[in-house]
Write an enzyme that holds these catalytic residues in place. Sequence first.
Site, PDB file in Angstrom:
ATOM      1  N   GLY A   1      43.396  41.816  40.886  1.00  0.00           N
ATOM      2  CA  GLY A   1      43.855  42.747  39.858  1.00  0.00           C
ATOM      3  C   GLY A   1      45.002  43.666  40.244  1.00  0.00           C
ATOM      4  O   GLY A   1      45.754  44.118  39.391  1.00  0.00           O
TER       5      GLY A   1
ATOM      6  N   GLU B   1      44.679  49.566  44.412  1.00  0.00           N
ATOM      7  CA  GLU B   1      43.627  49.047  43.527  1.00  0.00           C
ATOM      8  C   GLU B   1      44.100  49.107  42.078  1.00  0.00           C
ATOM      9  O   GLU B   1      44.976  49.905  41.727  1.00  0.00           O
ATOM     10  CB  GLU B   1      42.356  49.886  43.782  1.00  0.00           C
ATOM     11  CG  GLU B   1      41.114  49.515  43.040  1.00  0.00           C
ATOM     12  CD  GLU B   1      40.638  48.076  43.161  1.00  0.00           C
ATOM     13  OE1 GLU B   1      41.450  47.159  42.939  1.00  0.00           O
ATOM     14  OE2 GLU B   1      39.444  47.873  43.398  1.00  0.00           O
ATOM     15  N   ASP B   2      43.528  48.246  41.243  1.00  0.00           N
ATOM     16  CA  ASP B   2      43.887  48.264  39.827  1.00  0.00           C
ATOM     17  C   ASP B   2      43.158  49.390  39.082  1.00  0.00           C
ATOM     18  O   ASP B   2      43.758  50.118  38.303  1.00  0.00           O
ATOM     19  CB  ASP B   2      43.622  46.895  39.160  1.00  0.00           C
ATOM     20  CG  ASP B   2      42.218  46.358  39.406  1.00  0.00           C
ATOM     21  OD1 ASP B   2      41.413  47.027  40.104  1.00  0.00           O
ATOM     22  OD2 ASP B   2      41.913  45.263  38.907  1.00  0.00           O
TER      23      ASP B   2
ATOM     24  N   ASP C   1      36.221  52.283  39.046  1.00  0.00           N
ATOM     25  CA  ASP C   1      35.216  52.384  37.988  1.00  0.00           C
ATOM     26  C   ASP C   1      33.997  53.093  38.584  1.00  0.00           C
ATOM     27  O   ASP C   1      33.969  54.316  38.648  1.00  0.00           O
ATOM     28  CB  ASP C   1      34.923  50.956  37.498  1.00  0.00           C
ATOM     29  CG  ASP C   1      34.008  50.909  36.304  1.00  0.00           C
ATOM     30  OD1 ASP C   1      33.938  51.900  35.571  1.00  0.00           O
ATOM     31  OD2 ASP C   1      33.364  49.867  36.092  1.00  0.00           O
TER      32      ASP C   1
ATOM     33  N   LYS D   1      38.710  55.548  36.094  1.00  0.00           N
ATOM     34  CA  LYS D   1      37.719  55.707  35.023  1.00  0.00           C
ATOM     35  C   LYS D   1      36.598  56.587  35.575  1.00  0.00           C
ATOM     36  O   LYS D   1      35.538  56.105  35.966  1.00  0.00           O
ATOM     37  CB  LYS D   1      37.173  54.318  34.668  1.00  0.00           C
ATOM     38  CG  LYS D   1      36.743  54.136  33.233  1.00  0.00           C
ATOM     39  CD  LYS D   1      35.962  52.845  33.080  1.00  0.00           C
ATOM     40  CE  LYS D   1      36.775  51.685  32.586  1.00  0.00           C
ATOM     41  NZ  LYS D   1      35.940  50.468  32.367  1.00  0.00           N
TER      42      LYS D   1
ATOM     43  N   ASP E   1      41.510  41.989  34.236  1.00  0.00           N
ATOM     44  CA  ASP E   1      41.101  40.794  33.493  1.00  0.00           C
ATOM     45  C   ASP E   1      39.800  40.992  32.743  1.00  0.00           C
ATOM     46  O   ASP E   1      39.022  41.913  33.013  1.00  0.00           O
ATOM     47  CB  ASP E   1      40.895  39.626  34.455  1.00  0.00           C
ATOM     48  CG  ASP E   1      39.627  39.778  35.288  1.00  0.00           C
ATOM     49  OD1 ASP E   1      39.476  40.840  35.939  1.00  0.00           O
ATOM     50  OD2 ASP E   1      38.778  38.874  35.266  1.00  0.00           O
TER      51      ASP E   1
ATOM     52  N   ARG F   1      45.250  39.065  32.560  1.00  0.00           N
ATOM     53  CA  ARG F   1      45.879  39.704  33.724  1.00  0.00           C
ATOM     54  C   ARG F   1      47.395  39.824  33.581  1.00  0.00           C
ATOM     55  O   ARG F   1      48.005  40.725  34.147  1.00  0.00           O
ATOM     56  CB  ARG F   1      45.607  38.893  34.995  1.00  0.00           C
ATOM     57  CG  ARG F   1      44.197  38.964  35.506  1.00  0.00           C
ATOM     58  CD  ARG F   1      44.161  38.431  36.929  1.00  0.00           C
ATOM     59  NE  ARG F   1      42.826  38.100  37.377  1.00  0.00           N
ATOM     60  CZ  ARG F   1      41.940  38.967  37.867  1.00  0.00           C
ATOM     61  NH1 ARG F   1      42.246  40.243  37.927  1.00  0.00           N
ATOM     62  NH2 ARG F   1      40.765  38.580  38.270  1.00  0.00           N
TER      63      ARG F   1
HETATM   64  P1  IMP Z   1      33.976  49.469  40.953  1.00  0.00           P
HETATM   65  O1  IMP Z   1      33.457  48.956  42.259  1.00  0.00           O
HETATM   66  O2  IMP Z   1      32.904  49.654  39.939  1.00  0.00           O
HETATM   67  O3  IMP Z   1      34.832  50.710  41.104  1.00  0.00           O
HETATM   68  O4  IMP Z   1      34.813  48.304  40.314  1.00  0.00           O
HETATM   69  C1  IMP Z   1      36.114  48.108  40.577  1.00  0.00           C
HETATM   70  C2  IMP Z   1      36.551  46.769  40.054  1.00  0.00           C
HETATM   71  O5  IMP Z   1      35.908  46.402  38.843  1.00  0.00           O
HETATM   72  C3  IMP Z   1      38.014  46.825  39.725  1.00  0.00           C
HETATM   73  O6  IMP Z   1      38.800  46.504  40.836  1.00  0.00           O
HETATM   74  C4  IMP Z   1      38.147  45.839  38.603  1.00  0.00           C
HETATM   75  O7  IMP Z   1      38.395  44.555  39.140  1.00  0.00           O
HETATM   76  C5  IMP Z   1      36.812  45.854  37.912  1.00  0.00           C
HETATM   77  N1  IMP Z   1      36.823  46.676  36.676  1.00  0.00           N
HETATM   78  C6  IMP Z   1      36.263  47.885  36.488  1.00  0.00           C
HETATM   79  N2  IMP Z   1      36.482  48.357  35.249  1.00  0.00           N
HETATM   80  C7  IMP Z   1      37.229  47.415  34.639  1.00  0.00           C
HETATM   81  C8  IMP Z   1      37.814  47.329  33.305  1.00  0.00           C
HETATM   82  O8  IMP Z   1      37.711  48.214  32.439  1.00  0.00           O
HETATM   83  N3  IMP Z   1      38.519  46.201  33.050  1.00  0.00           N
HETATM   84  C9  IMP Z   1      38.700  45.207  33.970  1.00  0.00           C
HETATM   85  N4  IMP Z   1      38.174  45.261  35.201  1.00  0.00           N
HETATM   86  C10 IMP Z   1      37.444  46.348  35.540  1.00  0.00           C
HETATM   87 MG    MG Z   2      39.567  44.780  41.445  1.00  0.00          MG
END
Ligand code: IMP
Ligand code: MG
Length: 181
Positions: free
Chosen positions: A47, A101-102, A105, A133, A161, A167
């Site tokens: 991403g 990072e993209d 979350d 987020k 994605d 993407r």
């Molecule tokens: P985390 O470990 O929950 O912070 O997740 C991070 C990863 O989840 C990111 O690098 C994204 O690949 C994916 N992700 C989280 N939220 C979204 C979203 O709204 N759209 C697409 N991918 C997301």
């Molecule tokens: Mg990611």
Amino acid sequence: MWEEKTIKEVLFTQEQITARAEELGRQITEDYRAAGKTPLLVALLRGSVPFLAELVKHIDLDIQFDFMDVTSYAGTESQGEIKILKDLDTPIKDKDILVVEDIIDTGMTLTTVCELFHTRGASSVKIVTLLNKPSRRKTRIEADYIGFEVPNEFVVGFGLDFNQKYRCLPYVAVLKEECYK
Ligand code: IMP
Ligand code: MG
């Protein structure tokens, strides 16, 4: 355009993203230059690739980058479990790591990755993320550089994605709920 029927709202246009990447690149350049350091950029696949490509144009330092593929994110729910699918090719002992990072979350992915880099002897670990987020955070991790804050909605485009689709969109958008529910 093929995607139009599934997009609810465009949050950030290509122009806005480019402008923000330029600001972030300038800030990163200033900060690392002031500290007398040169970061090794570590982009998390897949991403962050479009954001990395945009960002490096605006960092005026002799940087290098490497890639790592770490997480499984099936559908729209974070798994909370990280697997290394592709590890770094570069040794990182005593390096100043800037993780690209993209989106952050829950923060689970980056928490685990940053701990790993410290364990491997990185001298510093910082984070730059295109999107943040914060409403869904489950850990304390915060990025050092943030492109934009997003609401608690599923977003796609500019690297992000849904089941490997979207993407390549040149903007960040909210997907219509009926497309992923
Ligand atoms: P985390 O470990 O929950 O912070 O997740 C991070 C990863 O989840 C990111 O690098 C994204 O690949 C994916 N992700 C989280 N939220 C979204 C979203 O709204 N759209 C697409 N991918 C997301
Ligand atoms: Mg990611």
